[in-house]
Scaffold this active site. Structure first.
Site, PDB file in Angstrom:
ATOM      1  N   CYS A  89      98.222 -24.538  83.167  1.00  0.00           N
ATOM      2  CA  CYS A  89      97.115 -25.484  83.333  1.00  0.00           C
ATOM      3  C   CYS A  89      96.193 -25.085  84.486  1.00  0.00           C
ATOM      4  CB  CYS A  89      97.653 -26.882  83.559  1.00  0.00           C
ATOM      5  SG  CYS A  89      99.054 -27.253  82.496  1.00  0.00           S
ATOM      6  N   CYS A 212     100.175 -40.142  80.904  1.00  0.00           N
ATOM      7  CA  CYS A 212     100.010 -38.727  80.533  1.00  0.00           C
ATOM      8  C   CYS A 212      98.555 -38.406  80.249  1.00  0.00           C
ATOM      9  CB  CYS A 212     100.798 -38.417  79.258  1.00  0.00           C
ATOM     10  SG  CYS A 212     102.522 -38.905  79.333  1.00  0.00           S
ATOM     11  N   SER A 213      98.125 -37.216  80.682  1.00  0.00           N
ATOM     12  CA  SER A 213      96.798 -36.757  80.292  1.00  0.00           C
ATOM     13  C   SER A 213      96.853 -36.420  78.803  1.00  0.00           C
ATOM     14  CB  SER A 213      96.405 -35.534  81.113  1.00  0.00           C
ATOM     15  OG  SER A 213      97.418 -34.553  81.022  1.00  0.00           O
ATOM     16  N   ILE A 215      95.869 -34.703  74.981  1.00  0.00           N
ATOM     17  CA  ILE A 215      95.559 -33.429  74.339  1.00  0.00           C
ATOM     18  C   ILE A 215      94.039 -33.414  74.120  1.00  0.00           C
ATOM     19  CG2 ILE A 215      95.842 -32.165  72.152  1.00  0.00           C
ATOM     20  CD1 ILE A 215      98.448 -32.236  73.661  1.00  0.00           C
ATOM     21  N   LYS A 334      93.611 -37.386  83.450  1.00  0.00           N
ATOM     22  CA  LYS A 334      94.066 -38.555  82.714  1.00  0.00           C
ATOM     23  C   LYS A 334      92.998 -39.106  81.772  1.00  0.00           C
ATOM     24  CE  LYS A 334      96.183 -41.937  81.159  1.00  0.00           C
ATOM     25  NZ  LYS A 334      95.352 -41.692  79.977  1.00  0.00           N
ATOM     26  N   HIS A 338      92.207 -33.189  79.428  1.00  0.00           N
ATOM     27  CA  HIS A 338      92.924 -32.032  79.960  1.00  0.00           C
ATOM     28  C   HIS A 338      93.046 -30.918  78.917  1.00  0.00           C
ATOM     29  CE1 HIS A 338      95.552 -29.614  82.278  1.00  0.00           C
ATOM     30  NE2 HIS A 338      96.704 -30.171  81.991  1.00  0.00           N
TER      31      HIS A 338
END
Ligand SMILES: [Zn+2]
Lengths: 394, 134
Positions: A89, A212-213, A215, A334, A338
């Protein structure tokens, strides 16, 4: 470490909207961001001498490797040399660092750096599998551990050692969704509340979906030149005062303490030393919130608050726009999104807009200096850049 | 997870079936998985194979509810980092326990279990997991 021979400045940035782009492939995304950056820098493609582009896992997400050449090709920049960087990342922050090295060394005078990821052409479990490549595949993923699971174990331990609460995790997500409301390129323009987070499904305890960030597909591009030449192109160059990077074990289980990321501490020390600054000199920061717990841990590690006080810092509003140290004004990973290979470059785009005073309703007033913090995997790579309107030493 | 050839699993037998890692004679540190050189002592160190007792304590854990490919039928399952009594840490699943009964510091021991099956080749993958210490 020696200081760079030539200082580096940013003269142009470009970014796509983050989110699901069913009608655009990897090559379309990077081209869109690249063209915007070139236009913003008011240069011509033929001025660019080198392309450095990050992509975490184009092979698993779209079956395409060799994306350096792909980026150069579709941006119409052949036969200029192109390099792909990969650091999970943190791929495109590392691209920026490689670009800085190319300019600092005197080898090139104009470099396009950036990154792209196309994540929505595969199904969810395949994306989970691809992202698991950021961790220790043989010893963590083999047993069914997932990437959210890694951060979940960090969260569990942080809660155990420092009393960080479920509500404090939620407040990170809520703040970043609030900020994204005013960012046109953000994936989500939707406010969320405490109830929404608690009602969202568990992904890996204690982390829920809204920790969670998401997809995402997206790309970002930055044009850099030697600081001495920057005024030739623009009245408001943004200077790269520090470009630092550190490594740590690939596996989380190899670390002494998982409530901190030692590569954060290392890279931060290097970055502040290079810029001749301290944490209190930073006006705003983009901090890698791939999961809510990471914003808390990393704010502590970067020195924005004491170790263990990250949760409280969010709770007291210190990281909001208008607070002591605004964090993730863009919406963060977030809520801005991402697209892993684009994320680091995207953070830089946010800082540049803020430091130019072009951030509209999410503008941090009087922002002079910003920090971008980008993590690969569970902290196996950390890249930190400090940007400023002021060149500092001449 | 991706499907790998038999050789990948074959060379991991000792490690994954027997919990065999390494120990540096010079600094007495234990490593799992085993390493060729000690990251502390580097070339001065002397590495030997070490079979871990399998006893340890839960350092941290999570319950996986969104699985990677190949693990869909097992959810929810517990994954933990275990502090082995010799000093190394390992990751694996916790079994024979309900997710809500797991806690940090809980004593556990290694056991031999099936990990998953590969969809296409039909290979059945085995390895160590942990269960509450009896
Ligand atoms: Zn040693």
């Amino acid at each position: 470490m020696n200081s760079p021979r030539r200082d580096v400045a940013i003269i142009g940035v470009g970014i796509t909207k983050y989110g699901e782009h069913w009608n655009q492939g990897l090559k379309h995304l990077i081209t869109e961001a690249g063209v915007r950056a070139i236009k913003d820098a008011r240069i011509s493609g033929s001025d660019i001498e080198l392309i450095v582009g990050g992509s975490m896992s184009s092979g698993m997400f779209v079956g395409q490797e060799h994306t350096g050449a792909l980026f150069a090709d579709y941006m119409g920049l052949n036969p200029k040399p192109a390099i792909r960087t990969e650091a999970a990342c943190a791929s495109s922050s590392v691209a920026l660092r490689v670009g800085c090295m190319a300019i600092a060394s005197g080898m090139h005078d104009c470099v396009a750096v950036g990154g792209a990821e196309k994540m929505t052409d595969v199904y969810g479990s395949q994306a989970t599998t691809a992202l698991a490549g950021a961790m220790d595949r043989d010893n963590e993923a083999y047993f069914g551990l997932t990437f959210p699971g890694v951060y979940a174990m960090m969260a569990k331990r942080h809660m155990h050692q420092y009393g960080t609460t479920r509500e404090q995790l939620s407040l990170v997500a809520i703040k970043n969704h609030d900020n994204a409301m005013h960012n046109p390129c953000a994936q989500y323009h939707r406010k969320i509340g405490l109830e929404d987070v608690l009602k969202s499904p568990l992904v890996a305890d204690p982390l829920r979906l809204l920790d969670c960030s998401p997809i995402a597909d997206g790309a970002a591009c930055i044009i850099i030149v030697p600081a001495d030449q920057a005024k030739k192109y623009t009245d408001t160059p943004i200077y790269i005062r520090a470009s630092a990077q550190s490594s740590d074990t690939l596996g989380l289980y190899m670390r002494k303490d998982i409530t901190t990321i030692s590569a954060n501490i290392h890279a931060a020390r290097l970055a502040f030393q290079m810029a001749n600054m301290k944490p209190a000199d930073i006006d705003l920061a983009e901090v890698h919130d791939c999961f809510t717990i990471n914003e808390i841990i990393s704010c502590e590690d970067l020195g924005f608050c004491k170790k263990g006080a990250g949760g409280k810092t969010v709770e007291e509003g210190e990281t909001q726009i208008g607070g002591r140290i605004p964090v993730n004004t863009s919406g963060g990973l977030k809520a801005k999104g991402h697209p892993v290979g684009a994320t680091g470059a995207g953070q830089i785009v946010e800082l540049v807009e803020q430091l130019r005073g072009d951030a509209g309703k999410r503008q941090v007033s009087g922002a002079e200096t910003g920090l971008a913090h980008n993590v690969g995997g569970s902290g196996s790579t950390v890249a930190i850049h400090i940007l400023s309107r002021n060149r500092g030493r001449a | 997870m991706e499907e790998k050839a038999v050789s990948f699993y074959w060379r991991g037998f000792k490690e994954r079936y027997g919990l065999v890692g390494s120990k540096c004679e010079l600094c007495s540190r234990h490593f799992f998985p085993g390493r060729v050189i000690c990251p502390e002592c580097r070339r001065k160190g002397k590495m030997h194979e070490h079979r871990f007792s399998g006893k340890g304590k839960v350092y941290s854990y999570t319950v996986i509810r969104t699985p990677p490919t190949g693990f869909e039928i097992y959810i929810p399952y517990v994954v933990a980092i275990v502090d082995l009594e010799e000093g190394a840490r390992v990751v694996s699943q916790l079994v024979d326990v309900k997710p809500e009964e797991v806690s940090i510091g809980m004593p556990v021991e290694a056991c031999f279990r099936k990990i998953r099956e590969q969809n296409q080749s039909g290979l059945v993958l085995y390895g160590f997991k942990f269960r509450p210490l009896k």
